[in-house]
Design an enzyme around this catalytic site. Structure first.
Site, PDB file in Angstrom:
ATOM      1  N   ASP A  64       0.839  -1.200   0.000  1.00 29.05           N
ATOM      2  CA  ASP A  64       0.000   0.000   0.000  1.00 29.05           C
ATOM      3  C   ASP A  64       0.873   1.250   0.000  1.00 29.05           C
ATOM      4  OD1 ASP A  64       0.821  -0.676   2.682  1.00 29.05           O
ATOM      5  OD2 ASP A  64      -0.649   0.765   3.458  1.00 29.05           O
ATOM      6  N   ASP A 101       8.759   4.224  -1.227  1.00 29.36           N
ATOM      7  CA  ASP A 101       8.127   3.578  -0.066  1.00 29.36           C
ATOM      8  C   ASP A 101       6.870   2.868  -0.491  1.00 29.36           C
ATOM      9  OD1 ASP A 101       7.392   2.853   2.479  1.00 29.36           O
ATOM     10  OD2 ASP A 101       6.875   4.859   3.150  1.00 29.36           O
ATOM     11  N   GLU A 145      -0.029  -0.921   5.672  1.00 33.46           N
ATOM     12  CA  GLU A 145       1.067  -0.577   6.573  1.00 33.46           C
ATOM     13  C   GLU A 145       1.037   0.908   6.907  1.00 33.46           C
ATOM     14  OE1 GLU A 145       5.151   0.678   7.794  1.00 33.46           O
ATOM     15  OE2 GLU A 145       4.015   1.356   6.066  1.00 33.46           O
ATOM     16  N   GLU A 146       0.463   1.718   5.999  1.00 36.65           N
ATOM     17  CA  GLU A 146       0.533   3.177   6.144  1.00 36.65           C
ATOM     18  C   GLU A 146      -0.584   3.753   6.999  1.00 36.65           C
ATOM     19  OE1 GLU A 146       3.047   4.707   5.395  1.00 36.65           O
ATOM     20  OE2 GLU A 146       3.981   4.007   3.545  1.00 36.65           O
ATOM     21  N   GLU A 167      11.856  -2.021   3.247  1.00 32.81           N
ATOM     22  CA  GLU A 167      11.553  -0.597   3.465  1.00 32.81           C
ATOM     23  C   GLU A 167      12.708   0.253   2.945  1.00 32.81           C
ATOM     24  OE1 GLU A 167       9.088   1.117   4.818  1.00 32.81           O
ATOM     25  OE2 GLU A 167       7.846  -0.342   5.875  1.00 32.81           O
TER      26      GLU A 167
END
Lengths: 356, 356
Positions: A75, A99, A129-130, A158
């Site tokens: 995501d 990212d 994840e965000e 990452e």
């Protein structure tokens, strides 16, 4: 995008990154991208593929003595007028380039092409994840099927600028509340101004000496900051409350409980409510697999200062590091980009390591 | 309430106050009360009555050498579970009892019963004093028919605890803005924290020595206070902006322009935006009519610290004071009340003065 866009895993990692970036996947809308990843991996005969929501897990099962997990979130933060992707002077621009779809492209290249790695590999692609922790796809996987994350060592792709970053710092948020007494602002001396009182809280923050401890050989750097402040009732009222929201980033030699006690102690003169606290992860570079990986990649590992999902692997007992081609300083910026050459280099180093 | 409730002006002022309080008239909904006041005054043969929106103006025209205006607003702040009115131990409780339907009751008693005053009298009842200035009924009257407010002297029956309060202080609001530079809160040293920077603004406020000047014989008391503060982007971001809203109450020897220059100077290190500034009014107790009124009422006049509509009369060249039975400290409170005996006393003193 139309459902069913097909990923071309024969593209170079940089070009594949562009293809991934152009399939918009803001947190919560990863369905089409997860579908494309699942389909591409199912086409690889040597992988066992599973889907959980918008997460995809693919694994080799070669009976190797060690298993490594390569994990990445698919995501992105909200698009900021920076799609579709655009290549300019060797830099690929667009939402998620750094990212971390460049990391995801490397995962896909290795998954499809390194059919005979020296360690068994679990490729983990996950969603959300965000956004808030409760929606995190890796957390969901660790609850639904912890066995699927089992490994001797994990690497999160990452953005780290191509340097191995070990562990991560913990993070705590607290509301520190100054109180006063309301009065009409034409007769201020009949009350007590909570905003003026909050200056004392800011004084503590301004004079705070943050630690820079070394943990397992890596230098961490703590920080204590106001990330929000709010006070005021009306334009003619001396306010009776002012709340400073404080964020404490602490090294992994300190637990979340110790961090909370430290913050309560620092702001003992005021009301403190800890709203969120999660510990970090020690670097774990002393494990055999981690040490061999760090040696293969080269360079000097450094500490990861931001909290990342390595802490989730650490909580499962799996040592984990961050390593990816993106630049962490560019993450979440409108001008986010990644150098194509960095993606290729990162991929080559990991490929060499997996091939022994 | 039903439309057409009839006021009984033969009641004692305290009882009439209760009747007025029970006709709810939160700012913007003064229609029924304005209608009742207009009807009651039209029944008095000796008054010329005019209506402007929800304001009512009634005047004697006896050819006296001097004219005095008695003015009061008929609206209240929002009801806070404190209606209908309730009499308990000589205290009348309820929304608007102090601010300022007890004053309005006195106006109505004098208007109907003092048919032969020694000065001509203009009774002004107006709407929307408790809300933003642009809606203020007295401001509207001063634009629509300034002649209707013409007088040698004006008395606002705002709550003053039965003491003549001269003039009023000015009020200024400004946004003082500290700036910084955003960064991820895990790497705070890459940015500059605007909230930490705002501590400097609060330091200026905390160390400020407010003036207590004497103007036309009355002692004023200034004040400089934060009435709001806001800053913060997200829980993991070093904020790049923090705004402190400052309220400066200044004595009437200082103009709004001088007040603005003073605030800009004090906060010269930051961005200052003056959002609102209105000058006060000098006490005006040196005018003949004002002096005779103050002498008739007795006691020692004091300065009015809050801004009131006396400044609107002052702007029209009419010296004005505040004088009413309510307690200013109770205005806008849930437990708002007024002593019945204070209403009667205030009424008696004004009646005696008007009768010469």
């Amino acid at each position: 995008m139309l459902p069913g866009v097909k990923l071309d895993l024969s593209l170079a990692a940089g070009e594949l990154t562009a293809q991934l970036v152009d399939i918009e996947s803001v947190s919560g809308s990863e369905g089409p991208l997860a579908g494309a990843i699942e389909a591409a991996l199912r086409d690889c005969g040597h992988l066992a593929v599973e889907r959980d929501g918008n997460a995809v897990v693919a694994r080799t099962d070669l009976g190797r003595p060690q298993r490594v997990a390569l994990a990445g979130h698919i995501d992105t933060v909200p698009v900021a007028g920076n799609l579709p992707s655009r290549l300019d002077g060797g830099l690929l621009y667009g939402c998620g380039t750094s990212d971390m779809k460049s990391g995801v492209a490397i995962q896909l290249k290795l998954a499809s092409e390194v059919t005979d790695p020296v360690v068994d590999v679990t490729y983990v692609f996950y969603d959300c994840e965000e956004v808030e922790s409760e929606r995190n796809g890796l957390l969901r996987l660790s609850r639904n099927s912890p066995a699927s994350l089992d490994a001797d060592f994990a690497i999160l792709l990452e953005p780290t600028g191509g340097v191995v970053e070990g562990g991560c710092q913990g993070t705590l948020r607290a509301d520190v509340r100054a109180r006063g007494e309301r009065a009409h602002s034409a007769r201020a001396w009949m009350g007590r101004n909570a905003i003026h009182e909050a200056a004392g809280i800011l004084d503590v923050l301004r004079s705070y000496q943050a630690r820079q401890p070394t943990v397992d050989g890596l230098a961490f750097r703590e920080g204590l900051n106001a990330v929000g402040i709010e006070g005021g009732v009306a334009g003619n009222v001396i306010p009776d409350e002012c709340v400073v929201t404080v964020n404490y980033r602490f090294a992994p030699d300190t637990s979340a409980e110790q961090a909370a006690a430290h913050v309560r102690d620092l702001f003992g003169r005021w009301d403190v409510t800890v709203t969120d606290a999660v510990g970090g992860a020690r670097p774990g570079l002393d494990s055999a697999a981690a040490a061999s990986f760090a040696a293969a990649i080269g360079g000097t590992p450094r500490a990861k200062l931001g909290w990342t999902d390595v802490a989730r692997f650490a909580a499962l007992g799996v040592p984990a590091v961050n390593y990816g081609p993106g630049d962490p300083a560019l993450a979440h910026s409108r001008g986010e980009h990644v150098p194509i050459v960095a993606v290729a280099e990162c991929e080559a180093r990991m490929r060499a390591w997996l091939r022994g």
